[in-house]
Structures are given as structure tokens and as C-alpha cells.
Design a protein around this motif. Structure first.
Motif, PDB file in Angstrom:
ATOM      1  N   LYS A 191      46.420  18.050 -70.623  1.00  0.00           N
ATOM      2  CA  LYS A 191      46.766  19.472 -70.627  1.00  0.00           C
ATOM      3  C   LYS A 191      45.488  20.315 -70.691  1.00  0.00           C
ATOM      4  N   ASN A 216      43.566  24.279 -70.264  1.00  0.00           N
ATOM      5  CA  ASN A 216      43.678  25.732 -70.252  1.00  0.00           C
ATOM      6  C   ASN A 216      42.309  26.336 -70.551  1.00  0.00           C
ATOM      7  N   ARG A 274      43.914  27.524 -75.028  1.00  0.00           N
ATOM      8  CA  ARG A 274      45.232  27.245 -75.609  1.00  0.00           C
ATOM      9  C   ARG A 274      45.415  25.753 -75.772  1.00  0.00           C
ATOM     10  N   TYR A 275      44.703  24.982 -74.955  1.00  0.00           N
ATOM     11  CA  TYR A 275      44.531  23.545 -75.150  1.00  0.00           C
ATOM     12  C   TYR A 275      43.045  23.285 -75.339  1.00  0.00           C
ATOM     13  N   VAL A 286      49.043  25.568 -66.530  1.00  0.00           N
ATOM     14  CA  VAL A 286      50.105  26.539 -66.340  1.00  0.00           C
ATOM     15  C   VAL A 286      49.765  27.453 -65.153  1.00  0.00           C
ATOM     16  N   CYS A 312      50.544  30.666 -71.433  1.00  0.00           N
ATOM     17  CA  CYS A 312      50.448  29.250 -71.790  1.00  0.00           C
ATOM     18  C   CYS A 312      50.774  29.061 -73.261  1.00  0.00           C
ATOM     19  N   SER A 365      50.651  26.512 -76.777  1.00  0.00           N
ATOM     20  CA  SER A 365      49.507  25.884 -77.427  1.00  0.00           C
ATOM     21  C   SER A 365      49.984  24.741 -78.309  1.00  0.00           C
TER      22      SER A 365
END
Length: 433
Positions: A336, A338, A342-343, A369, A375, A377
Motif C-alpha cells: 500500500k 501513498n 497515509r501509508y 488510491v 486515502c 490510513s
């Protein structure tokens, strides 16, 4: 029975036995004890031994389990996996009693970002923790699981809401009180709990004082699909990752320092004494390290993998995904990404994970996303920023995330367990094996 089928059978047993974070942690505790892990109390002085496993629990809903390696911790660091024990649900209010039209209902609060429409017309059980005064005057707590349909949230008939299929919003205050019985007489919910606890062999109850209770779907988990390609269950987000992390921890060999942390309260922001924004993990790791310099050196040699479910590309709603980043069920774990953090994934941590997937013969996917959508988290960025450890966010692709019943691929949990077991055995996370 194949190894994967046995894994899924045991996974489903765990899911069905864990209607709340309290029950999930209890199930994990029993499995750790059976594997020889030793219980720790934070109030005590710890005497840890190399080659042994330990665990501690806070609030009954968060757990840290770790295996002490045989090499100096400051030189090898920790191989860590994090997940969360909580899932969106309907929690019973402190004074829940509602008597309307001859029906006795319980008022509820929505915990987390629940998908509410699927909660209607389901057979609902009730589980959680109850605190009470014993007949000896002591303050006690007990887990309770009323694993039978004791409640329901009935839908309004289509005849009384002709636009229900076109536009139907849910008002949590008005629409979600749960019907639990029909009676013209007033009821006291705490008295009802005392009776139920007595049925479950807690016979020393003088008075129920308070509770943390959640409704849940009584329907057990199931293998779904013509060829049983899928697992359907409540609370896959994120008990699926808790079970994967636990199985990987117990399966891993070698002498490295390895940690599994499963926090409560992720679905509501993680800001609690037992959440990922709280001090639980850091305080445990600092005690293991022993001093400030050892702690800082150990963290510099460590890595965290945050395991939380990913959004699989839905065949009916493929436009909700970026065209190049639509994870498929049963096509491997998902990295994942971002750019707005958020990641917590970066190219180094994702590359290490990709190499592990090749080593274990497991396919791997990526998720980003859509650029025009917000997005979610995980605990990954929270842990990374709190203790300064390099981190990777991954997860098993699922459908219907945050619904009362979610769907995952029947191969993915088993495959991710193999990858995480290999990760726990790495002698270095610096980018070289």
C-alpha cells in the motif's frame, strides 16, 4: 486436508471465537501459552532469556508478543508486525434502555466507520466485557459472549418507504436501536446481564456496574464460491491480519528478535493508552533494550510491517480504482502506497518485501488510491512517527470493508503468513539478506 485448507479452518475458528477485541486477545493469549510463550506483567521486574517468547496484555484488548533473539538487540534490532484488534460495530450505550410500542430496545453508538445498511435484518449476538461487584465486595470483570440471536434491527417495509431503493440514508440515533424483546414491563439491562453471567457460570455477582458490549452478526464464517475461492466473515478487517501475524510469529525459526503488536482502537484513531498512538509498544521495546543508546541502535536496525486489509478491485465498481492499481483477490498480498504518508511504505521497505515474496513463491500486488479520492490510513504511519522505525504497509485484498460481513480470498491469508514468517527470520533489514 491440505495445509492451506487446515490453515483456513483454524482461521475461521479464530474469527468465530473473537466477536470483540477482548475475545480476540484472549484467543491469541491461549495460542501463545500453548506455544510456550510466557506471560509478563508490566508492574513486575522482567528477567528475559534469549531464545524464549513472552507476551503482555493491556486493557484485555491489546497485546504485544515477542521472541528474544540470541544476538545483541542493539546490533540486530526487531522484526515487527503490527495489526489491530478492533472492527466497526454497534456498541451498547451506558444507559441503553428504550421502551417503545411494547418493545424493549437497546440504544447503540456506531464505533468506527461502519457500513450501516448491512446491519439491518441480521441475527445479532452480543459480546464484550462486563464489570461487576462480587458477593465478597470485590470489583471484578468477565468476558461475556451471548452467541445466539438476541437482537435485530428490522428494516422499514418498502411499502412505507417507496424511495428506499433509490436513496436511503441511515440515522444512527433513530434507525439503529436494536429490538431485543417484546414486553409491556420496564426492563433493567444490568439485571439482565447479571442473569446471563450467572448462566455462564459467574455465580458470585452482587451487582453489574458497567459494561463494554458490542452487537455482532451470529452467522459464522464460511468458505464461499463455486470452488470455495473466498472466505466470508465478520471482522476480517483486521482480525485476519492478527491471525496471520500470530501464525507467522509462531512458525518462524531462527534466533532473531521478533515482535507482534495488535492494538485496539485503530478504527477510531488509535489515540488511547492501548492504541498505536499510545505508548504501549515503545514502552515494551525500551524495557527490552535496557538503556537509551541500546534502544536507539536497536530501532535503527529494525523494521515494522503494518498489516491491514487492502481494497480489492470490485468487478461491479472497477471505476473506483486507479487503472494500474486494482488488487485482485487470491493474487497475493498488497503493498500500500501513498505519497502523502497515509501509508508509511517507501521504496526500500517495499523492495525488501518484494524480495521476500519471490523467495517464498508468493505473488505480490500494489495499491494506490485514485488521485481524486481521499486515502485511508493504518497504524503504519503512527508507529513510524512515534518510534522512528522504517515501516511498510501491506494487506490482504478484501471486498466490503467495514461491512458487517466482509470477503477475502481463500489463498491470500495463507500466502501472506509464509512471507511474514520469512521476514521474521531475516538477519538484516538493511536491504541485504
Amino acid at each position: 486436508m491440505s495445509e492451506m485448507n487446515l490453515f483456513n479452518k483454524n482461521l475461521r475458528t479464530f474469527l468465530d471465537a473473537s466477536p470483540t477485541p477482548f475475545h480476540a486477545v484472549e484467543e491469541m493469549r491461549v495460542r501463545l501459552l500453548n506455544a510456550g510463550y510466557i506471560a509478563l506483567n508490566e508492574r513486575d521486574d522482567w528477567k528475559l532469556e534469549a531464545g524464549k517468547g513472552y507476551y503482555l496484555i493491556r486493557n484485555g484488548s491489546s497485546i504485544v508478543a515477542f521472541h528474544c533473539g540470541k544476538n545483541p538487540i542493539q546490533e540486530r534490532g526487531w522484526r515487527m508486525v503490527g495489526a489491530h484488534t478492533d472492527s466497526p460495530n454497534l456498541k451498547v450505550k451506558p444507559s441503553p434502555e428504550l421502551h417503545r410500542q411494547g418493545y424493549f430496545q437497546l440504544g447503540v453508538e456506531v464505533y468506527g466507520g461502519a457500513l450501516l445498511n448491512p446491519w439491518f435484518d441480521r441475527d445479532l449476538g452480543l459480546a464484550g466485557r462486563v464489570s461487576y461487584e462480587s458477593t465478597q465486595g470485590q470489583l471484578c470483570s468477565a468476558l461475556i459472549n451471548i452467541n445466539r440471536p438476541v437482537g435485530v434491527v428490522p428494516s422499514l417495509a418498502i411499502h412505507l418507504d417507496r424511495e428506499a431503493n433509490n436513496a436511503h440514508s441511515v440515522n444512527p440515533q433513530k434507525d439503529l436501536p436494536v429490538v431485543i424483546l417484546q414486553s409491556e414491563n420496564s426492563q433493567d439491562f444490568r439485571d439482565m446481564l447479571a442473569v446471563e453471567l450467572a448462566r455462564q457460570e459467574h455465580i458470585d455477582i452482587a451487582k453489574v456496574l458497567d459494561f463494554e458490549l458490542s452487537f455482532y452478526d451470529c452467522q459464522p464464517s464460511a468458505m464461499v464460491g463455486w470452488n470455495e475461492d473466498f472466505i466470508a466473515s465478520a471482522r476480517l478487517d483486521n482480525l485476519l491480519s492478527c491471525y496471520i501475524g500470530l501464525e507467522a510469529l509462531l512458525a518462524a525459526g531462527g534466533g532473531e528478535h521478533r515482535v507482534l503488536v495488535c492494538n485496539d482502537h485503530e478504527e477510531v484513531g488509535s489515540q488511547s493508552a492501548v492504541g498505536a498512538q499510545g505508548p504501549m509498544l515503545e514502552s515494551v521495546l525500551r524495557r527490552i533494550a535496557g538503556d537509551e543508546v541500546s534502544w536507539q541502535r536497536a530501532i535503527a536496525n529494525s523494521m515494522m510491517i503494518s498489516a491491514d486489509n487492502a481494497h480489492g478491485i470490485h468487478p461491479n465498481f472497477s471505476h473506483k480504482h486507479d487503472g494500474n492499481h486494482g488488487p485482485l483477490l487470491n493474487a497475493g498480498p498488497v503493498i500500500k502506497n501513498n505519497v502523502n504518508q497515509r501509508y508509511a511504505t517507501n521504496s526500500e521497505t517495499s523492495s525488501l518485501f518484494r524480495r521476500l515474496c519471490v523467495k517464498t513463491d508468493v505473488p505480490v500486488q500494489s495499491f494506490v488510491v485514485r488521485s481524486d479520492m481521499a486515502c485511508g490510513s493504518t497504524i503504519g504511519p503512527l508507529t513510524a512517527s512515534a518510534i522512528g522505525v522504517k515501516t511498510l504497509d501491506i494487506g490482504v485484498p478484501t471486498f466490503a470493508m467495514h461491512s458487517i460481513r466482509e470477503l477475502a480470498g481463500s489463498q491470500d491469508a495463507f500466502n501472506l503468513t509464509k512471507v511474514l514468517a520469512a521476514y521474521f527470520q531475516l538477519d538484516s533489514v538493511s536491504g541485504t539478506d
